[in-house]
Design an enzyme around this catalytic site. Sequence first.
Site, PDB file in Angstrom:
ATOM      1  N   LYS A  46      -4.074  10.540   5.448  1.00 56.34           N
ATOM      2  CA  LYS A  46      -3.712   9.804   6.659  1.00 56.34           C
ATOM      3  C   LYS A  46      -2.695  10.663   7.424  1.00 56.34           C
ATOM      4  O   LYS A  46      -1.501  10.682   7.113  1.00 56.34           O
ATOM      5  CB  LYS A  46      -3.077   8.455   6.308  1.00 56.34           C
ATOM      6  CG  LYS A  46      -3.946   7.588   5.355  1.00 56.34           C
ATOM      7  CD  LYS A  46      -3.566   7.792   3.916  1.00 56.34           C
ATOM      8  CE  LYS A  46      -4.065   6.728   2.965  1.00 56.34           C
ATOM      9  NZ  LYS A  46      -5.429   6.338   3.011  1.00 56.34           N
ATOM     10  N   HIS A  50      -9.333  11.167   2.175  1.00 58.82           N
ATOM     11  CA  HIS A  50      -8.461  10.010   2.018  1.00 58.82           C
ATOM     12  C   HIS A  50      -7.105  10.195   2.700  1.00 58.82           C
ATOM     13  O   HIS A  50      -6.295   9.285   2.727  1.00 58.82           O
ATOM     14  CB  HIS A  50      -8.242   9.735   0.526  1.00 58.82           C
ATOM     15  CG  HIS A  50      -7.563   8.444   0.225  1.00 58.82           C
ATOM     16  ND1 HIS A  50      -6.244   8.363  -0.208  1.00 58.82           N
ATOM     17  CD2 HIS A  50      -7.998   7.154   0.297  1.00 58.82           C
ATOM     18  CE1 HIS A  50      -5.913   7.100  -0.401  1.00 58.82           C
ATOM     19  NE2 HIS A  50      -6.953   6.346  -0.110  1.00 58.82           N
ATOM     20  N   ASP A  53      16.587  10.940  -8.351  1.00 57.86           N
ATOM     21  CA  ASP A  53      18.033  11.155  -8.216  1.00 57.86           C
ATOM     22  C   ASP A  53      18.522  11.078  -6.777  1.00 57.86           C
ATOM     23  O   ASP A  53      19.574  11.633  -6.444  1.00 57.86           O
ATOM     24  CB  ASP A  53      18.445  12.498  -8.822  1.00 57.86           C
ATOM     25  CG  ASP A  53      18.476  12.467 -10.345  1.00 57.86           C
ATOM     26  OD1 ASP A  53      18.385  11.348 -10.905  1.00 57.86           O
ATOM     27  OD2 ASP A  53      18.588  13.532 -10.964  1.00 57.86           O
ATOM     28  N   LYS A  62       3.221   4.449  -1.099  1.00 60.08           N
ATOM     29  CA  LYS A  62       3.305   5.404  -2.210  1.00 60.08           C
ATOM     30  C   LYS A  62       4.626   6.145  -2.066  1.00 60.08           C
ATOM     31  O   LYS A  62       4.799   6.961  -1.146  1.00 60.08           O
ATOM     32  CB  LYS A  62       2.155   6.414  -2.174  1.00 60.08           C
ATOM     33  CG  LYS A  62       0.778   5.801  -2.424  1.00 60.08           C
ATOM     34  CD  LYS A  62       0.083   5.421  -1.159  1.00 60.08           C
ATOM     35  CE  LYS A  62      -1.350   4.986  -1.456  1.00 60.08           C
ATOM     36  NZ  LYS A  62      -1.976   4.285  -0.341  1.00 60.08           N
ATOM     37  N   ASP A 118       0.511  17.077  19.896  1.00 60.71           N
ATOM     38  CA  ASP A 118       1.005  18.253  20.616  1.00 60.71           C
ATOM     39  C   ASP A 118       1.480  19.334  19.649  1.00 60.71           C
ATOM     40  O   ASP A 118       0.809  19.593  18.656  1.00 60.71           O
ATOM     41  CB  ASP A 118       2.076  17.834  21.625  1.00 60.71           C
ATOM     42  CG  ASP A 118       1.492  16.956  22.742  1.00 60.71           C
ATOM     43  OD1 ASP A 118       0.282  17.067  22.997  1.00 60.71           O
ATOM     44  OD2 ASP A 118       2.245  16.161  23.337  1.00 60.71           O
ATOM     45  N   HIS A 135       0.813  -1.210   0.000  1.00 59.46           N
ATOM     46  CA  HIS A 135       0.000   0.000   0.000  1.00 59.46           C
ATOM     47  C   HIS A 135       0.855   1.272   0.000  1.00 59.46           C
ATOM     48  O   HIS A 135       0.332   2.376   0.105  1.00 59.46           O
ATOM     49  CB  HIS A 135      -0.905  -0.035   1.247  1.00 59.46           C
ATOM     50  CG  HIS A 135      -2.059   0.911   1.207  1.00 59.46           C
ATOM     51  ND1 HIS A 135      -2.246   1.895   2.156  1.00 59.46           N
ATOM     52  CD2 HIS A 135      -3.099   1.032   0.348  1.00 59.46           C
ATOM     53  CE1 HIS A 135      -3.339   2.572   1.886  1.00 59.46           C
ATOM     54  NE2 HIS A 135      -3.888   2.079   0.800  1.00 59.46           N
TER      55      HIS A 135
END
Length: 479
Positions: free
Chosen positions: A399, A397, A230, A225, A404, A223
């Site tokens: 996450k 969508h 470079d 991404k 704090d 899952h």
Amino acid sequence: MDYHSPYFFGYVIGFTHLLGMVAALHAVLTVRTAQGAIAWAMPLLFIPYLALIPYLVFGARSFNAYIKARRQANQEMHVAMANLNWRPWVEEALAARESDSYKALRAMPKLGRMPCLANNQVKLLINGRATFDAIFAAIDKARQAVLVQFFIIHDDIIGRELQQLLLRKAGEGVQIFVLYDRIGSHALPASYVKELRDGGVQVKAFATRGGWFNRFQVNFRNHRKIVVADGEVGFIGGHNVGDEYLGGNPRLSPWRDTHVQINGPAVACLQESFAEDWYWATRELSPLILQDTYPDNGVLCQLLASGPADPQETCSLFFVEAIHSAVHRVWITTPYFIPDEAVFAALRLAVMRGVDVRVLIPARPDHRVVYAASSLFAFEAVRAGVRMFRYQPGFLHQKVVLVDDEVSAIGSANLDNRSFRLNFEITLLTVDRAFADQVEAMLQEDFSHSREITAEDSRDTHRLQQLGMRIARLISPVL
């Protein structure tokens, strides 16, 4: 044999129940969690006619055999990488600076397999246009190697734009490596991949095991991404490659998501994570490129790569540790709110400590069963004192975790069992007041477009809806 005889049907029914008992025993012995074992075992015992085939397709897998193979591949990869002598240089030259906020996350140095590194530059990328503009600009400037990894790649407008850019860079002599998940990208046509290969792009599908039957394997998905250009600039977050991430799906538009751009030594850790997955898929190493120098100051970062081959449940433990470390605030955004007992207990305890605990979830479903289970958990969280919000404009969508005043985390991990135990995920932990202020401002804007869930919402829910939510929660460990 008389196939129309009642005795024949009796034998079939008896044999089916016997198979169900055997499968239920197999689930008890092999499924990783008690909740998952119960979720499979009960229907296998009582309704094997409906549960056997789904279990054979989705559940009956030798987790121990897979985890052994994955760990063996990781060990081989790290032996090969040791000859490059890159990681010791990074750790010795750029040791993490002292930070009270990072010290509060006492388990993180051991929980994360990658070092905590200073001197990084991070940029918040809000929504798809900013994300893909930045990614495409970085790829366009690349002169040596580009690493691209997504759970989903679609053959649509943005997917073809990425394809043509990669083909152009490959034609310029840049090494291009593309890794996509076979299940997540199940709709990606073979012609898309063939065109990349014919153009000199090295492309591979991540699969837990070979063969046609694996197309039905929903567990152990990659899952993550990741994009690295470079070895200088990297990207991590919630976006996949598809027009819906740019608002192309009217049912879910506008799509709300977040990515992060990273410059600095933490990009080496992104390359390590990609190299691990690439080695599993190909038994070859992708390139690892280090910069000669880095800025003298910047953001403290730690990459947390988690997955089912970890010796502990890294992703779940990260959420528990982050919530327990909170003194006055912990804000979480997640598209799927299906916490396990440990995370839910940590949220309740944080409320009891007087911490401002907020969780932002979508108001629109993209998976109705998951949405139903998430709604029930949300109602229970509200009763425990957690402030739950639903994002109104479109599908949420992103996450994101904000703890704090200095600690934030952005990546691919959802707050559900699949991310906790079944998927390969990656999260960027940052410790920096200025960057946390940017994340706070972003979330404040999101909360301003949200509606808070109240106890009355639970009482006003129709009994049939409540029944559906409870049934969905029963199967939540395998969602």
